[in-house]
Design an enzyme around this catalytic site. Sequence first.
Site, short mmCIF file in Angstrom:
data_model
loop_
_atom_site.label_atom_id
_atom_site.label_comp_id
_atom_site.label_asym_id
_atom_site.label_seq_id
_atom_site.Cartn_x
_atom_site.Cartn_y
_atom_site.Cartn_z
N THR A 155 0.85 -1.19 0.00
CA THR A 155 0.00 0.00 0.00
C THR A 155 0.89 1.24 0.00
O THR A 155 2.07 1.17 0.33
CB THR A 155 -0.91 0.02 1.24
N GLU A 183 -5.83 -4.15 -1.40
CA GLU A 183 -6.20 -5.35 -0.64
C GLU A 183 -7.25 -6.20 -1.35
O GLU A 183 -7.61 -7.28 -0.85
CB GLU A 183 -6.74 -4.94 0.73
N LYS A 232 -16.59 16.41 10.11
CA LYS A 232 -17.64 16.30 11.13
C LYS A 232 -17.88 17.68 11.71
O LYS A 232 -17.08 18.18 12.51
CB LYS A 232 -17.22 15.30 12.21
N TRP A 257 -22.11 14.97 9.35
CA TRP A 257 -21.05 14.61 8.42
C TRP A 257 -21.18 15.39 7.12
O TRP A 257 -22.28 15.53 6.56
CB TRP A 257 -21.09 13.11 8.11
#
Length: 540
Positions: free
Chosen positions: A181, A328, A437, A442
């Site tokens: 990654t 992944e 937030k 949100w």
Amino acid sequence: MNGLIMDYQLVLPAILRRAEQLHGPREIVTRRPDKSFHRYTYADFVRRAKRLSVALKRLGVESGDRVATLAWNHHQHLEAYFGIPAAGAVVHTINPRLHRDDLAYIVNHARDRILLLDGTLLRVFEQFRDDVDLERVVVISHGEDVPEGMLDYEELLEGADESEFEYPELDERQAAAMCYTSGTTGRPKGVLYSHRALVVHSLVTALAETLAIKEPDAVLPVVPMFHVNAWGLPFTSTLAGAKQVFPGPHLDPQSLLENFERERVTFTAGVPTVFLAVLQALDREPGGWDLSAMRAIVVGGSAAPEGMIRAYRERHNLNVVHAWGMTEMSPIGTICHLTSDLLQLPEEERYRYRATQGRPVPFVEIRARGAEGIVPWDGETYGELEVRGPSVASAYYEAPEDDGKFTPDGWFKTGDIVTIDERGYVEIQDRAKDVIKSGGEWISSVALENALMSHPAVAEAAVIAISDEKWQERPLAVVVLKDGQSATEEELIDYLRPRFAKFWLPDAVEFVDEIPRTATGKFLKMALREQFKDYTPAKK
């Protein structure tokens, strides 16, 4: 009672054998560093992949050993994709755009024995050469001198006897490839792909409802072969026998458009930033390129703005298909094709769906988890996306099992905050670390960014959270304007006003020359948050 079916192993050499038997005359094209073209056939590719396998064994490579590559997209890299696993070893693709410390860490952590090094990247290797312990370095030269102590790739292949090659008997659970990654939130993590995972991923992505790659196609992966195996496209294209066109190190719009036109490319894929630049080149020269062969431009890696999807379709008659995935996941997880009922909707609603990440590909299962548990598929409730399937990682390579990325019942936690509608269409609202937030509500930075990038004057936009005494966090827009274009803060906020609730609107817009990026081309919001950590918007 078990079924009476052969225990046939799903392994990469089986794809190589199919290519040898069925696809020999098909062409593989590479754009060299000097911009000339190298051409050969699948038959040539198979012979050379076999020789590479033999040569590696002569160098002492054994089953499970890691053989790294530091290279661009070209035919020699494709040979490594199959020649290394055919030797029973693991092909470990490394991203040359990473920092030297990360490059050294990755080579050492993977315990790579041999490195296949693109000659154009010798300077990159020299930056971390003294920090790694490699047994051999093999240089894929494009006219560069091979430094003393290193091996020449072509000489290595010439010295190998193809008659010594035998298709190996491998277990499909055996490791075949490895990627790390990008490490934006800590040290890079290794993902170890099995033969089975890569073969299943290839079969799935060849399906009509995913990428539909088939023998008549000409496939050009803009996404680098060092980035999640070019999204699996070299494996899938070899399975299908499609013509493969590799751009080499030339990823600028002019070079890509030349390749698309000259080679009659039917399918390409890459990140939005590349195709935003290609779009600007097309807009500067309407009708200047014959891209009539192109059936699909798949865009993933980060959210594709709806404005870009519209522009390609309406101004250039080109089909942009949105996809999503992760290292992944081998990596493709969802693809956005409209179901038959959605095709009956008004055009505006169809565009809204095309800008979503789409539905999961076969054998990828999805769910989203909020604070109270698994959320409903209602298109409104936010939750972190979790996935499982035969091509999804079950753990990281030599990493603690309790790193928090896997649920107790075995699902992978993606870190993406999403909604899922009743049809199964996923819409990424934000990364968990990037969602804003504000006062307990949100705000999706991705939605704001995509809206800003649909403004005709905006080339790129990133939205981050800044501290606020009253609301804890508020959105700040960081914008790059197109060359020759102008816009004011007030103009851009007014542009957003009809689309979003008032509390979603950015408190300010900062204009910059460029937005920092990760090694894979995504916006590096961590750097932006550091840059603007003490930022206070001017009072209005």
